[in-house]
Design an enzyme around this catalytic site. Structure first.
Site, PDB file in Angstrom:
ATOM      1  N   GLU A 325       0.840  -1.188   0.000  1.00 45.09           N
ATOM      2  CA  GLU A 325       0.000   0.000   0.000  1.00 45.09           C
ATOM      3  C   GLU A 325       0.880   1.245   0.000  1.00 45.09           C
ATOM      4  O   GLU A 325       1.748   1.393   0.860  1.00 45.09           O
ATOM      5  CB  GLU A 325      -0.900   0.053   1.238  1.00 45.09           C
ATOM      6  CG  GLU A 325      -2.061  -0.901   1.224  1.00 45.09           C
ATOM      7  CD  GLU A 325      -3.016  -0.660   2.384  1.00 45.09           C
ATOM      8  OE1 GLU A 325      -4.170  -1.094   2.275  1.00 45.09           O
ATOM      9  OE2 GLU A 325      -2.610  -0.038   3.392  1.00 45.09           O
ATOM     10  N   CYS A 326       0.668   2.122  -0.957  1.00 47.14           N
ATOM     11  CA  CYS A 326       1.353   3.407  -1.029  1.00 47.14           C
ATOM     12  C   CYS A 326       2.874   3.226  -0.947  1.00 47.14           C
ATOM     13  O   CYS A 326       3.497   2.800  -1.907  1.00 47.14           O
ATOM     14  CB  CYS A 326       0.823   4.348   0.036  1.00 47.14           C
ATOM     15  SG  CYS A 326       1.199   6.085  -0.288  1.00 47.14           S
ATOM     16  N   GLY A 327       3.490   3.509   0.201  1.00 52.18           N
ATOM     17  CA  GLY A 327       4.923   3.310   0.313  1.00 52.18           C
ATOM     18  C   GLY A 327       5.337   1.873   0.059  1.00 52.18           C
ATOM     19  O   GLY A 327       6.369   1.605  -0.559  1.00 52.18           O
ATOM     20  N   THR A 425      -1.333  -0.853  -4.420  1.00 52.14           N
ATOM     21  CA  THR A 425      -2.243   0.274  -4.592  1.00 52.14           C
ATOM     22  C   THR A 425      -1.643   1.514  -3.949  1.00 52.14           C
ATOM     23  O   THR A 425      -0.851   1.424  -3.002  1.00 52.14           O
ATOM     24  CB  THR A 425      -3.603   0.023  -3.929  1.00 52.14           C
ATOM     25  OG1 THR A 425      -3.421  -0.018  -2.495  1.00 52.14           O
ATOM     26  CG2 THR A 425      -4.229  -1.284  -4.393  1.00 52.14           C
TER      27      THR A 425
END
Length: 434
Positions: A325-327, A425
């Site tokens: 997720e993200c990072g 994501t």
């Protein structure tokens, strides 16, 4: 449910985090079991809340959560003596299009829980006019309980007298007046506050906030004014995406929502933490590796050199799922360019290349409809979450994972991606739509 209150403000930067942390610690020092909450999407403040009072803090989100999940999260307070919630942004700030049970404002959280609002008001640069601001907030929603105000950044005794005169005329209770003290400001970086684990002396800082509030705030009146009475229904917080989940947890990867992790554990899943920054590989017996968000851009060089972590991640992805997720998504990609323009090789499980050299804010709620399955969720499932980062996508050659839109239904280009067993994501998952 125990009684509670929500600490809010007209805008971000008014001092509500400092007040919330001081209240949590002061009431805990007085022997109360205090249950903290955060209204809206935020993964930094809850860690500070836990450090303040020793209980896990949970997010209550009227846009992303249906009534069943909202109630199940609220039920984490059962057995506590008092709830103290911290709002997000300004009290009435939300989105334009209604979500699962609301627009995402802190006022909706307070109303749903029956909590009165304690308004933290930055009175710098004004005197009696501050009462007009506070009165507007108290009268804007007549059905919302309003406890009173804490005046913040008071310049002098004369300044305090003038502000109090205005509040008295408006019929508003002043529950505290905090003198201006620059050292009470928490350190920040580009996503807001630094993480709790990074604070050089967090416990002493929070103890200082509590002592400051004891000297300048009527804690007894706040405790007496706490209200509630809604019936929370215990229920499932989240379904686990696998039985044995290897979860990255360190200063680079720490943005995992407490209600998700607690839901996984309650359903019998085993969470196996490991530290990529310490060059630890994920547990070889894990069914799934989950890399949450965080600040990999600040540690990109160390991550690129963490060969045991990278090799273990790649070995796992050959046969079993990996999700970021993200990072975490960026770390699964091919490359990450830091703010100085230096390119760092990442795991290469996805083709994603991202850059912080030219920063641009991506912020807001997200609704994602999966075009392909991801761990714990089948293709076609609709998910609710939020996005908050400054990275720019340079390359995203893999198949999109989802159709993603903002809170008002406008499509966003950050669709996530999938390659083999790896998925990722940019949005942080909060809930699956019921």
């Amino acid at each position: 449910m125990p009684p509670g209150l929500l600490v809010s403000a007209p805008a971000s930067g008014s001092g509500k985090t400092t007040v919330a942390l001081g209240l949590l610690r002061a009431f805990a020092e007085d022997g109360l079991a205090v249950q903290p909450f955060k209204s809206g999407p935020d993964y930094i403040d809850p860690a500070f809340h836990r450090a303040a009072c020793g209980r896990a803090s949970y997010n209550l989100d009227s846009w992303a959560m249906g009534e069943g999940l909202f109630s199940a999260v609220a039920a984490t307070a059962l057995g506590a003596d008092l709830c103290v919630a911290e709002g997000s942004m300004g009290l009435y700030d939300g989105v334009a299009t209604q979500g699962l049970s609301g627009f995402g404002s802190s006022a909706e959280t307070a109303r749903a829980m029956g909590w009165p609002v304690l308004l933290v008001l930055d009175v710098g640069g004004q005197a009696q006019s501050a009462a007009a601001v506070a009165l507007g907030f108290a009268a804007y929603a007549p059905d919302l309980r309003f406890m009173g105000v804490i005046l913040n950044r008071v310049a002098s005794p004369r300044h305090e007298r003038l502000v109090r005169l205005g509040m008295e005329r408006a019929g508003l209770a002043v529950l505290g007046a905090l003198p201006r003290r620059g050292e009470l400001k928490l350190p920040e970086r580009h996503l807001g506050l630094i993480q709790a684990v990074e604070h050089p002396d967090l416990d002493a800082a929070i103890a200082g906030y509590a002592a400051f509030l004891r000297a300048h705030v009527d804690l007894a009146a706040i405790r007496t004014g706490a209200q509630g009475g809604v019936r929370a229904r215990p229920g499932a917080l989240a379904r686990p995406p696998a039985q044995r989940v290897a979860l990255a947890q360190d200063e680079a990867f720490s943005f995992a929502y407490p209600h998700l992790l607690e839901g996984w554990r309650a359903a019998g899943a085993e969470i196996l933490p490991f530290s990529p920054l310490a060059d630890e590989p994920p547990d070889a017996g894990a069914d799934l590796v989950w890399l949450p968000g965080g600040y990999p851009e600040l540690h990109a060089g160390r991550l690129a050199q963490a060969s045991r972590f990278m090799n273990g991640l790649r070995a796992h992805a050959r046969t079993r799922p990996v999700h970021g997720e993200c990072g975490g998504y960026m770390a699964l990609g091919a490359a990450l360019i830091d703010a100085g323009g230096v390119r760092h090789q990442m795991a290469g499980l996805l083709g994603l290349a991202t850059s912080y050299e030219a920063r641009r804010l991506h912020l807001g709620y997200r609704r994602a409809t999966l075009e392909q399955a991801m761990p714990g969720h089948a293709a076609g499932t609709a998910l609710r979450g939020h996005e908050f980062h400054y990275s720019t996508i340079l390359e995203q050659p893999d198949a999109p994972l989802a159709r993603v839109a903002d809170a008002d239904g406008a499509p966003t280009p950050e669709t996530g991606s999938r390659r083999g067993h790896a998925t990722g994501t940019f949005f942080h998952l909060i809930a699956e739509e019921p």
